[in-house]
Design a protein around this motif. Sequence first.
Motif, PDB file in Angstrom:
ATOM      1  N   VAL A  92       4.709  -9.205   2.358  1.00  0.00           N
ATOM      2  CA  VAL A  92       5.889  -8.270   1.510  1.00  0.00           C
ATOM      3  C   VAL A  92       7.179  -8.636   2.310  1.00  0.00           C
ATOM      4  O   VAL A  92       7.089  -8.765   3.529  1.00  0.00           O
ATOM      5  CB  VAL A  92       5.458  -7.018   1.979  1.00  0.00           C
ATOM      6  N   THR A  93       8.089  -9.016   1.365  1.00  0.00           N
ATOM      7  CA  THR A  93       9.337  -9.654   1.535  1.00  0.00           C
ATOM      8  C   THR A  93      10.298  -8.886   0.931  1.00  0.00           C
ATOM      9  O   THR A  93      10.025  -8.298  -0.148  1.00  0.00           O
ATOM     10  CB  THR A  93       9.246 -11.137   1.153  1.00  0.00           C
ATOM     11  N   ASP A  94      11.609  -8.960   1.536  1.00  0.00           N
ATOM     12  CA  ASP A  94      12.611  -8.698   0.876  1.00  0.00           C
ATOM     13  C   ASP A  94      13.229  -9.460  -0.152  1.00  0.00           C
ATOM     14  O   ASP A  94      12.652 -10.452  -0.389  1.00  0.00           O
ATOM     15  CB  ASP A  94      13.736  -7.830   1.993  1.00  0.00           C
ATOM     16  N   VAL A  95      14.414  -9.154  -0.813  1.00  0.00           N
ATOM     17  CA  VAL A  95      14.779  -9.833  -1.867  1.00  0.00           C
ATOM     18  C   VAL A  95      15.662 -11.256  -1.324  1.00  0.00           C
ATOM     19  O   VAL A  95      15.542 -12.282  -1.935  1.00  0.00           O
ATOM     20  CB  VAL A  95      16.151  -9.267  -2.436  1.00  0.00           C
ATOM     21  N   ASN A  96      15.548 -11.123  -0.117  1.00  0.00           N
ATOM     22  CA  ASN A  96      16.068 -12.511   0.844  1.00  0.00           C
ATOM     23  C   ASN A  96      14.646 -13.385   1.333  1.00  0.00           C
ATOM     24  O   ASN A  96      15.132 -14.576   1.736  1.00  0.00           O
ATOM     25  CB  ASN A  96      17.232 -12.074   1.861  1.00  0.00           C
ATOM     26  N   GLY A  97      13.783 -13.238   0.840  1.00  0.00           N
ATOM     27  CA  GLY A  97      12.647 -13.683   1.526  1.00  0.00           C
ATOM     28  C   GLY A  97      12.167 -13.442   2.822  1.00  0.00           C
ATOM     29  O   GLY A  97      11.183 -13.982   3.445  1.00  0.00           O
ATOM     30  N   ASN A  98      12.847 -12.456   3.430  1.00  0.00           N
ATOM     31  CA  ASN A  98      12.553 -11.912   4.738  1.00  0.00           C
ATOM     32  C   ASN A  98      11.035 -11.139   4.796  1.00  0.00           C
ATOM     33  O   ASN A  98      10.950 -10.195   4.057  1.00  0.00           O
ATOM     34  CB  ASN A  98      13.532 -11.253   5.639  1.00  0.00           C
ATOM     35  N   ILE A  99       9.960 -11.552   5.603  1.00  0.00           N
ATOM     36  CA  ILE A  99       9.046 -10.824   5.717  1.00  0.00           C
ATOM     37  C   ILE A  99       9.141  -9.378   6.336  1.00  0.00           C
ATOM     38  O   ILE A  99       9.720  -9.364   7.341  1.00  0.00           O
ATOM     39  CB  ILE A  99       7.640 -11.572   6.554  1.00  0.00           C
ATOM     40  N   ILE A 100       8.578  -8.414   5.658  1.00  0.00           N
ATOM     41  CA  ILE A 100       8.725  -6.958   6.254  1.00  0.00           C
ATOM     42  C   ILE A 100       7.656  -6.336   6.543  1.00  0.00           C
ATOM     43  O   ILE A 100       7.547  -5.301   7.302  1.00  0.00           O
ATOM     44  CB  ILE A 100       9.818  -6.168   5.274  1.00  0.00           C
ATOM     45  N   LEU A 101       6.360  -6.579   5.814  1.00  0.00           N
ATOM     46  CA  LEU A 101       5.115  -6.361   5.923  1.00  0.00           C
ATOM     47  C   LEU A 101       4.046  -7.192   5.997  1.00  0.00           C
ATOM     48  O   LEU A 101       4.358  -8.418   5.064  1.00  0.00           O
ATOM     49  CB  LEU A 101       4.904  -4.897   5.191  1.00  0.00           C
ATOM     50  N   SER A 136      14.587   3.926   2.278  1.00  0.00           N
ATOM     51  CA  SER A 136      15.767   3.374   2.242  1.00  0.00           C
ATOM     52  C   SER A 136      16.753   4.491   1.269  1.00  0.00           C
ATOM     53  O   SER A 136      16.301   4.849   0.444  1.00  0.00           O
ATOM     54  CB  SER A 136      15.851   1.961   1.609  1.00  0.00           C
ATOM     55  N   PRO A 137      17.972   4.572   1.619  1.00  0.00           N
ATOM     56  CA  PRO A 137      18.820   5.517   0.980  1.00  0.00           C
ATOM     57  C   PRO A 137      19.460   4.589  -0.390  1.00  0.00           C
ATOM     58  O   PRO A 137      19.852   5.410  -1.466  1.00  0.00           O
ATOM     59  CB  PRO A 137      20.118   5.596   1.835  1.00  0.00           C
ATOM     60  N   TYR A 138      18.884   3.373  -0.593  1.00  0.00           N
ATOM     61  CA  TYR A 138      19.296   2.639  -1.893  1.00  0.00           C
ATOM     62  C   TYR A 138      17.952   2.061  -2.423  1.00  0.00           C
ATOM     63  O   TYR A 138      16.957   2.094  -1.845  1.00  0.00           O
ATOM     64  CB  TYR A 138      20.079   1.496  -1.510  1.00  0.00           C
ATOM     65  N   PRO A 139      17.933   1.754  -3.761  1.00  0.00           N
ATOM     66  CA  PRO A 139      16.951   1.209  -4.476  1.00  0.00           C
ATOM     67  C   PRO A 139      16.775  -0.269  -3.482  1.00  0.00           C
ATOM     68  O   PRO A 139      17.444  -0.954  -3.119  1.00  0.00           O
ATOM     69  CB  PRO A 139      17.525   0.512  -5.983  1.00  0.00           C
ATOM     70  N   MET A 140      15.365  -0.321  -3.315  1.00  0.00           N
ATOM     71  CA  MET A 140      14.770  -1.533  -2.691  1.00  0.00           C
ATOM     72  C   MET A 140      13.891  -2.446  -3.547  1.00  0.00           C
ATOM     73  O   MET A 140      12.976  -1.922  -3.937  1.00  0.00           O
ATOM     74  CB  MET A 140      14.134  -0.878  -1.461  1.00  0.00           C
ATOM     75  N   ASP A 141      14.150  -3.750  -3.675  1.00  0.00           N
ATOM     76  CA  ASP A 141      13.442  -4.801  -4.373  1.00  0.00           C
ATOM     77  C   ASP A 141      12.616  -5.461  -3.229  1.00  0.00           C
ATOM     78  O   ASP A 141      13.044  -5.924  -2.596  1.00  0.00           O
ATOM     79  CB  ASP A 141      14.213  -5.612  -5.355  1.00  0.00           C
ATOM     80  N   ILE A 142      11.089  -5.350  -3.659  1.00  0.00           N
ATOM     81  CA  ILE A 142      10.529  -6.047  -2.646  1.00  0.00           C
ATOM     82  C   ILE A 142       9.390  -7.144  -3.241  1.00  0.00           C
ATOM     83  O   ILE A 142       9.171  -6.845  -4.432  1.00  0.00           O
ATOM     84  CB  ILE A 142       9.726  -5.164  -1.648  1.00  0.00           C
ATOM     85  N   ALA A 143       8.866  -7.958  -2.691  1.00  0.00           N
ATOM     86  CA  ALA A 143       7.900  -8.933  -3.481  1.00  0.00           C
ATOM     87  C   ALA A 143       6.490  -8.707  -2.529  1.00  0.00           C
ATOM     88  O   ALA A 143       6.589  -9.025  -1.551  1.00  0.00           O
ATOM     89  CB  ALA A 143       8.386 -10.214  -3.400  1.00  0.00           C
ATOM     90  N   ILE A 144       5.446  -8.302  -3.172  1.00  0.00           N
ATOM     91  CA  ILE A 144       4.119  -8.396  -2.778  1.00  0.00           C
ATOM     92  C   ILE A 144       3.337  -9.918  -3.098  1.00  0.00           C
ATOM     93  O   ILE A 144       3.235  -9.877  -4.035  1.00  0.00           O
ATOM     94  CB  ILE A 144       3.418  -7.329  -2.921  1.00  0.00           C
ATOM     95  N   VAL A 145       3.187 -10.536  -2.021  1.00  0.00           N
ATOM     96  CA  VAL A 145       2.925 -12.101  -2.268  1.00  0.00           C
ATOM     97  C   VAL A 145       1.390 -12.203  -1.862  1.00  0.00           C
ATOM     98  O   VAL A 145       1.175 -12.040  -0.687  1.00  0.00           O
ATOM     99  CB  VAL A 145       3.714 -13.183  -1.833  1.00  0.00           C
ATOM    100  N   ARG A 146       0.377 -12.560  -2.926  1.00  0.00           N
ATOM    101  CA  ARG A 146      -0.938 -12.825  -2.439  1.00  0.00           C
ATOM    102  C   ARG A 146      -1.091 -14.032  -2.330  1.00  0.00           C
ATOM    103  O   ARG A 146      -0.689 -14.911  -3.006  1.00  0.00           O
ATOM    104  CB  ARG A 146      -1.944 -12.056  -3.507  1.00  0.00           C
ATOM    105  N   LYS A 147      -1.684 -14.430  -1.222  1.00  0.00           N
ATOM    106  CA  LYS A 147      -1.992 -15.811  -0.780  1.00  0.00           C
ATOM    107  C   LYS A 147      -3.438 -16.163  -1.485  1.00  0.00           C
ATOM    108  O   LYS A 147      -4.466 -15.725  -0.835  1.00  0.00           O
ATOM    109  CB  LYS A 147      -2.010 -15.968   0.608  1.00  0.00           C
TER     110      LYS A 147
END
Length: 205
Positions: free
Chosen positions: A49-58, A27-38
């Motif tokens: 792995v989600t973005d800041v809006n909670g959308n799963i990206i990986l 990404s050309p911009y800083p990117m905040d992501i969350a890695i959530v372990r179940k």
Amino acid sequence: MTQPEASAPSVAYAHPAVAVVSPHFCSPYPMDIAIVRKLLTITHGSFVVTDVNGNIILKVKGDHLLDTAGYPILTLRQKLMSAHERWQVFRGKSTKSRDLIFSTKRSSMVQFYTKLDVFLAHNTTEKVPDFKVKGSWSEKSCVIYAGDYSTIVAQMHKKRTVKSELLGKDHFMVTVNPGIDYAFIVALIVILDEINTASTPTVPT
């Protein structure tokens, strides 16, 4: 005439694109992501792995990093009989040497803070790491550097919430700097988690 005070040396932040896995993940911009372990699942190494809006990206299932459609992007394998806990990361579902993207190993046998050296596949001599990871798993934080310790590419810290505790999940919040391949960063953090989960407490030298 009063001389201006010297400013403290600062750590640089990488900006040119570093596409270890694919430019698609830069990404050309800083990117905040969350890695959530179940924590409550029986599947080994289960993360989303989600973005800041909670959308799963990986997703991470077992030894595979998957895209949102479930297609394997990477295969993460620990190399057996390795004194420095070496891991190898391959493209797709492959484990063939020609599809090796990068490998990691502990910087030293005995560590108080976990330090990993990261070598891209073309760096066959491994005299100088391409990236370094330094983490304190007791504090659930880590910093990932390009080359030496002067250029930060990503930083992680752990976020605990009442909701996450009730759901049995750990949140690893990660800030990925501009131009940095976030799939590569996720793979490094998953490896770091695997090493620290499997290891007994270490002592300083």
